[in-house]
Enzyme design. Sequence first.
Site, PDB file in Angstrom:
ATOM      1  N   HIS A   1       2.919   6.170  -2.224  1.00 34.57           N
ATOM      2  CA  HIS A   1       3.829   6.874  -1.977  1.00 34.57           C
ATOM      3  C   HIS A   1       5.017   7.042  -2.988  1.00 34.57           C
ATOM      4  O   HIS A   1       5.755   7.778  -3.160  1.00 34.57           O
ATOM      5  CB  HIS A   1       4.403   7.114  -0.678  1.00 34.57           C
ATOM      6  CG  HIS A   1       3.273   7.347   0.434  1.00 34.57           C
ATOM      7  ND1 HIS A   1       2.461   8.562   0.444  1.00 34.57           N
ATOM      8  CD2 HIS A   1       2.599   6.543   1.301  1.00 34.57           C
ATOM      9  CE1 HIS A   1       1.690   8.434   1.603  1.00 34.57           C
ATOM     10  NE2 HIS A   1       1.567   7.147   1.959  1.00 34.57           N
TER      11      HIS A   1
ATOM     12  N   ARG B   1       0.891  -1.133  -0.070  1.00 34.45           N
ATOM     13  CA  ARG B   1       0.032   0.060  -0.205  1.00 34.45           C
ATOM     14  C   ARG B   1       0.854   1.450   0.164  1.00 34.45           C
ATOM     15  O   ARG B   1       0.531   2.119  -0.686  1.00 34.45           O
ATOM     16  CB  ARG B   1      -0.991  -0.097   1.277  1.00 34.45           C
ATOM     17  CG  ARG B   1      -1.985   1.219   1.344  1.00 34.45           C
ATOM     18  CD  ARG B   1      -1.572   1.909   2.557  1.00 34.45           C
ATOM     19  NE  ARG B   1      -2.061   3.220   2.551  1.00 34.45           N
ATOM     20  CZ  ARG B   1      -1.482   4.515   2.793  1.00 34.45           C
ATOM     21  NH1 ARG B   1      -0.337   4.717   2.968  1.00 34.45           N
ATOM     22  NH2 ARG B   1      -2.336   5.775   3.018  1.00 34.45           N
TER      23      ARG B   1
END
Length: 112
Positions: A79, A74
């Site tokens: 990011h 994730r």
Amino acid sequence: MDRNYAHLWDMYEACRQIEKFTQGLTWEEYRQNELVQSATERQLEILGEAARRVSVEFQKSHPGIPWSALIGQRNVISHQYEKVSHKRIWLTTQKSLPPLMADLKKLIPNLE
């Protein structure tokens, strides 16, 4: 504890959505379908975020769930999106999600 089960439900539902999006596709079809890739990545973000929200105590009591891998994936998608490997995501959907769904099903009360 109820929050843990709500997060487990979110994890299971994200897996179910990914399964629905990718069902019947080959790697080549997945690779060429940006809409399915995007939808799959979004559900993996939800899966990892829900995993992150499960209490540490619950995580420790269920070491068979790859908590840190789910959370890590994730984080990469969210990011470090430039490092996302579509092939790796595809392999995850095909090899890792079915056993994860089976494990989650055992942990969620009243799930049939």
